[in-house]
Design a protein around this motif. Structure first.
Motif, PDB file in Angstrom:
ATOM      1  N   PHE A  47      30.155 -17.053  -5.828  1.00 24.80           N
ATOM      2  CA  PHE A  47      28.931 -17.846  -5.667  1.00 24.80           C
ATOM      3  C   PHE A  47      28.281 -17.559  -4.313  1.00 24.80           C
ATOM      4  CE2 PHE A  47      26.846 -21.672  -3.986  1.00 24.80           C
ATOM      5  CZ  PHE A  47      25.808 -21.768  -4.895  1.00 24.80           C
ATOM      6  N   ARG A  48      29.062 -17.584  -3.256  1.00 26.14           N
ATOM      7  CA  ARG A  48      28.499 -17.315  -1.926  1.00 26.14           C
ATOM      8  C   ARG A  48      27.951 -15.902  -1.826  1.00 26.14           C
ATOM      9  NH1 ARG A  48      32.330 -20.736   2.321  1.00 26.14           N
ATOM     10  NH2 ARG A  48      31.635 -22.765   1.541  1.00 26.14           N
ATOM     11  N   SER A  49      28.596 -14.974  -2.487  1.00 23.08           N
ATOM     12  CA  SER A  49      28.100 -13.597  -2.500  1.00 23.08           C
ATOM     13  C   SER A  49      26.712 -13.540  -3.129  1.00 23.08           C
ATOM     14  CB  SER A  49      29.076 -12.702  -3.261  1.00 23.08           C
ATOM     15  OG  SER A  49      28.582 -11.389  -3.311  1.00 23.08           O
TER      16      SER A  49
ATOM     17  N   ILE B 182      27.902 -13.025   8.136  1.00 22.85           N
ATOM     18  CA  ILE B 182      27.223 -11.871   8.732  1.00 22.85           C
ATOM     19  C   ILE B 182      25.827 -12.305   9.175  1.00 22.85           C
ATOM     20  CG2 ILE B 182      26.459  -9.488   8.404  1.00 22.85           C
ATOM     21  CD1 ILE B 182      28.738  -9.085   6.426  1.00 22.85           C
ATOM     22  N   SER B 183      25.803 -13.055  10.263  1.00 22.11           N
ATOM     23  CA  SER B 183      24.534 -13.548  10.795  1.00 22.11           C
ATOM     24  C   SER B 183      23.604 -12.396  11.125  1.00 22.11           C
ATOM     25  CB  SER B 183      24.783 -14.361  12.074  1.00 22.11           C
ATOM     26  OG  SER B 183      25.547 -15.489  11.780  1.00 22.11           O
ATOM     27  N   LEU B 184      22.343 -12.689  11.160  1.00 20.07           N
ATOM     28  CA  LEU B 184      21.261 -11.776  11.514  1.00 20.07           C
ATOM     29  C   LEU B 184      21.024 -10.713  10.443  1.00 20.07           C
ATOM     30  CD1 LEU B 184      21.951 -11.322  15.334  1.00 20.07           C
ATOM     31  CD2 LEU B 184      20.485 -13.000  14.214  1.00 20.07           C
ATOM     32  N   LEU B 185      22.012  -9.902  10.116  1.00 18.30           N
ATOM     33  CA  LEU B 185      21.809  -8.874   9.088  1.00 18.30           C
ATOM     34  C   LEU B 185      21.603  -9.509   7.716  1.00 18.30           C
ATOM     35  CD1 LEU B 185      23.489  -7.299  11.426  1.00 18.30           C
ATOM     36  CD2 LEU B 185      23.581  -5.560   9.682  1.00 18.30           C
ATOM     37  N   ILE B 186      22.307 -10.584   7.459  1.00 18.39           N
ATOM     38  CA  ILE B 186      22.038 -11.420   6.275  1.00 18.39           C
ATOM     39  C   ILE B 186      21.318 -12.637   6.864  1.00 18.39           C
ATOM     40  CG2 ILE B 186      22.988 -12.740   4.367  1.00 18.39           C
ATOM     41  CD1 ILE B 186      25.362 -10.791   4.333  1.00 18.39           C
TER      42      ILE B 186
ATOM     43  N   VAL C 143      20.722 -13.066  -2.326  1.00 18.96           N
ATOM     44  CA  VAL C 143      19.363 -13.614  -2.381  1.00 18.96           C
ATOM     45  C   VAL C 143      18.782 -13.744  -0.964  1.00 18.96           C
ATOM     46  CG1 VAL C 143      17.988 -15.654  -2.999  1.00 18.96           C
ATOM     47  CG2 VAL C 143      19.676 -14.745  -4.606  1.00 18.96           C
ATOM     48  N   LEU C 144      19.593 -14.153   0.003  1.00 17.26           N
ATOM     49  CA  LEU C 144      19.108 -14.261   1.390  1.00 17.26           C
ATOM     50  C   LEU C 144      18.565 -12.924   1.894  1.00 17.26           C
ATOM     51  CD1 LEU C 144      21.806 -16.398   3.271  1.00 17.26           C
ATOM     52  CD2 LEU C 144      19.486 -17.075   2.639  1.00 17.26           C
ATOM     53  N   GLN C 145      19.216 -11.846   1.496  1.00 18.62           N
ATOM     54  CA  GLN C 145      18.800 -10.518   1.964  1.00 18.62           C
ATOM     55  C   GLN C 145      17.422 -10.116   1.440  1.00 18.62           C
ATOM     56  OE1 GLN C 145      22.061  -7.485   2.241  1.00 18.62           O
ATOM     57  NE2 GLN C 145      23.204  -9.137   1.243  1.00 18.62           N
TER      58      GLN C 145
END
Length: 167
Positions: A80-82, A128-132, A87-89
């Motif tokens: 689920f988090r994946s 993975i802050s910033l990149l995601i 979607v965030l990307q």
């Protein structure tokens, strides 16, 4: 696992990799720092992946919109988090989305899935802050809301992206 640090305008950033992918990227003092990895077991040292991440961060903090295509990401998260991180990307550089936007996108892509609260939890635990770009998520009223790295850093990042390198 290998760890190295990057000094940024918003503080020290931990880069955690293995020999093939980025496992984590956290701002010092960030909530969920290390995301359950035993950081004491990680060797200090650069890898080809961490060098690519550092180059990406250099460009990003200059106000550029660097592509992440050449950086393999391997966050160790639930299915689920994946999906939430995927979607965030899709949120474009310099733009924002709401938690509801993310939930709608998830439902459009995967059918009935999770709740707004579950989406918020997944976003808050992004390893993975910033990149995601979880910093691009705002409240339904457009105001800054929760960011594991701190709202001051979130405001800095959003301002950096909207300046698009103009200084």
């Amino acid at each position: 696992m290998y760890k190295t640090y990057y000094i940024s305008p918003i503080g020290r950033i931990l880069i955690l990799t293995d020999t093939t992918a980025l496992l984590g990227l956290w701002l010092e003092g960030q909530k969920y720092y290390g995301a359950g990895y035993d950081l004491e077991q990680a060797q200090e040292g650069e890898t080809a992946v961490s060098r690519r991440v550092s180059t990406w961060l250099d460009a990003y903090f200059k106000g550029e919109n660097p592509a992440i295509d050449e950086i393999p990401l391997a966050p160790q998260v639930t299915e689920f988090r994946s999906k939430v991180l995927t979607v965030l990307q899709k949120i474009p550089y310099g733009q924002t989305a709401t938690y509801s936007d993310i939930l709608r996108e998830l439902q459009a892509e995967y059918g009935k899935i999770g709740s707004a609260r579950a989406v918020g939890g997944a976003i808050g635990h992004n390893p993975i802050s910033l990149l995601i770009p979880c910093h691009r998520i705002v409240g339904s009223d457009g105001k800054l809301t929760g960011y594991a790295g701190g709202l001051d850093k979130k405001a800095f990042l959003l301002k950096l992206e909207t300046r698009q390198g103009l200084q």
